[in-house]
Design a protein around this motif. Structure first.
Motif, PDB file in Angstrom:
ATOM      1  N   GLN A 198       0.846  -1.189   0.000  1.00  0.00           N
ATOM      2  CA  GLN A 198       0.000   0.000   0.000  1.00  0.00           C
ATOM      3  C   GLN A 198       0.882   1.240   0.000  1.00  0.00           C
ATOM      4  O   GLN A 198       1.456   1.594   1.034  1.00  0.00           O
ATOM      5  N   PRO A 199       1.017   1.913  -1.141  1.00  0.00           N
ATOM      6  CA  PRO A 199       1.757   3.188  -1.146  1.00  0.00           C
ATOM      7  C   PRO A 199       1.118   4.155  -0.157  1.00  0.00           C
ATOM      8  O   PRO A 199      -0.110   4.139   0.018  1.00  0.00           O
ATOM      9  N   ALA A 220       8.474   4.253  -7.092  1.00  0.00           N
ATOM     10  CA  ALA A 220       7.087   3.779  -7.158  1.00  0.00           C
ATOM     11  C   ALA A 220       6.848   2.548  -6.293  1.00  0.00           C
ATOM     12  O   ALA A 220       5.693   2.179  -6.035  1.00  0.00           O
ATOM     13  N   ASP A 221       7.917   1.915  -5.856  1.00  0.00           N
ATOM     14  CA  ASP A 221       7.780   0.738  -4.984  1.00  0.00           C
ATOM     15  C   ASP A 221       7.756   1.115  -3.502  1.00  0.00           C
ATOM     16  O   ASP A 221       7.645   0.239  -2.639  1.00  0.00           O
ATOM     17  N   THR A 222       7.902   2.395  -3.209  1.00  0.00           N
ATOM     18  CA  THR A 222       7.780   2.855  -1.827  1.00  0.00           C
ATOM     19  C   THR A 222       6.372   2.587  -1.328  1.00  0.00           C
ATOM     20  O   THR A 222       5.389   3.047  -1.932  1.00  0.00           O
ATOM     21  N   ALA A 223       6.259   1.843  -0.243  1.00  0.00           N
ATOM     22  CA  ALA A 223       4.939   1.435   0.233  1.00  0.00           C
ATOM     23  C   ALA A 223       5.042   0.756   1.594  1.00  0.00           C
ATOM     24  O   ALA A 223       6.128   0.383   2.035  1.00  0.00           O
ATOM     25  N   PHE A 224       3.879   0.624   2.227  1.00  0.00           N
ATOM     26  CA  PHE A 224       3.754  -0.278   3.368  1.00  0.00           C
ATOM     27  C   PHE A 224       3.573  -1.684   2.782  1.00  0.00           C
ATOM     28  O   PHE A 224       2.729  -1.885   1.906  1.00  0.00           O
ATOM     29  N   LEU A 240       7.035  -0.206   6.500  1.00  0.00           N
ATOM     30  CA  LEU A 240       7.223   0.795   5.450  1.00  0.00           C
ATOM     31  C   LEU A 240       8.601   0.615   4.824  1.00  0.00           C
ATOM     32  O   LEU A 240       9.614   0.623   5.533  1.00  0.00           O
ATOM     33  N   VAL A 241       8.622   0.460   3.510  1.00  0.00           N
ATOM     34  CA  VAL A 241       9.868   0.399   2.770  1.00  0.00           C
ATOM     35  C   VAL A 241       9.932   1.619   1.857  1.00  0.00           C
ATOM     36  O   VAL A 241       9.038   1.833   1.032  1.00  0.00           O
ATOM     37  N   GLU A 247      -2.640  -3.166  -3.029  1.00  0.00           N
ATOM     38  CA  GLU A 247      -2.260  -3.904  -4.236  1.00  0.00           C
ATOM     39  C   GLU A 247      -1.751  -5.282  -3.830  1.00  0.00           C
ATOM     40  O   GLU A 247      -0.801  -5.394  -3.055  1.00  0.00           O
ATOM     41  N   TRP A 248      -2.363  -6.326  -4.377  1.00  0.00           N
ATOM     42  CA  TRP A 248      -1.904  -7.682  -4.117  1.00  0.00           C
ATOM     43  C   TRP A 248      -0.640  -7.952  -4.896  1.00  0.00           C
ATOM     44  O   TRP A 248      -0.580  -7.689  -6.104  1.00  0.00           O
TER      45      TRP A 248
END
Lengths: 119, 110
Positions: free
Chosen positions: A40-41, A89-93, A114-115, A47-48
């Motif tokens: 989840q951004p 764009a891959d930054t997300a929980f 969080l990454v 998003e699965w």
């Protein structure tokens, strides 16, 4: 009581590989459930990413398939996610969760981690 | 752009009832179970409804789910301020061979 806990680096550089592990307690990862990753951004929707079932047959979202690897370490009751060639764009929980195949509901979820992708 | 369509936001007063819709297609909602999740601020999603209308243990009967054709609905009665959260629907999609979610609906209890 089933519990899931994500672990891994909170910061990854662009073009490198994101690696996370989900440790499962209170339930065998070799059971008849699917073990999934969801992300989840910040401020956005879910998003699965993909799943692994009975320690084999990993399956991933077609939009991420070329970059994702999901694996299991049954001896540690853990499953892992690797996402290569990351961008901002891959930054997300990132969440791990247990899913019942067929019913396709997620319960429980890990607390999430969080990454951030940044140089 | 999410595969399942939810309204971005809904609001109602305490004690009132609200419904949240989730619209899909024959390859997802039309042929698979729908689940609903509540995400309170700063926390992980929590299962609220599974298999269209079943409540997990511990979820009050103020929460209900239904499905008709290619749409599903989450209902919440007796709204409380603690119900303020983001709500997501999810289901399997046969065309994508994966789980899909709605974009989420922010519930405000005025």
């Amino acid at each position: 009581q089933v519990q899931l806990q994500e672990s891994g680096p909170g910061l990854v550089k662009p073009s490198e590989t994101l690696s996370l592990t989900c440790t499962v307690s209170g339930y065998s990862i070799s059971s008849d459930y699917s073990w999934d990753w969801i992300r989840q951004p910040p401020g956005k929707g879910l998003e699965w990413i993909g799943n692994i079932f009975r320690g084999a047959n990993p399956y991933c979202n077609p939009s991420l398939r070329s970059r994702v690897t999901i694996s299991v370490d049954a001896s540690k009751n853990q499953f892992s996610l690797r996402l290569n060639s990351v961008t901002a764009a891959d930054t997300a929980f990132y969440y791990c969760a247990r899913r019942l195949p067929g019913g396709d509901w997620f319960d429980p979820w890990g607390q999430g981690t969080l990454v951030t992708v940044s140089s | 752009q999410s595969v399942l369509t939810q309204p971005p936001s809904v609001s109602a007063a305490p004690g009132q009832k609200v419904t949240i819709s989730c619209s899909g297609s024959s390859s997802n909602i039309g042929s698979h179970y729908v689940s609903w999740y509540q995400q309170l601020s700063g926390t992980a999603p929590k299962l609220l409804i599974y298999e269209n209308n079943e409540r997990p243990s511990g979820i009050p009967d103020r929460f209900s789910g239904s499905k008709s054709g290619t749409s599903a609905t989450l209902g919440i009665t007796g709204l409380q301020t603690g119900d303020e959260a983001d709500y997501y629907c999810g289901t399997w999609d046969s065309s994508l061979s994966g789980v899909v979610f709605g974009g989420g609906t922010k519930l405000t209890v005025l």
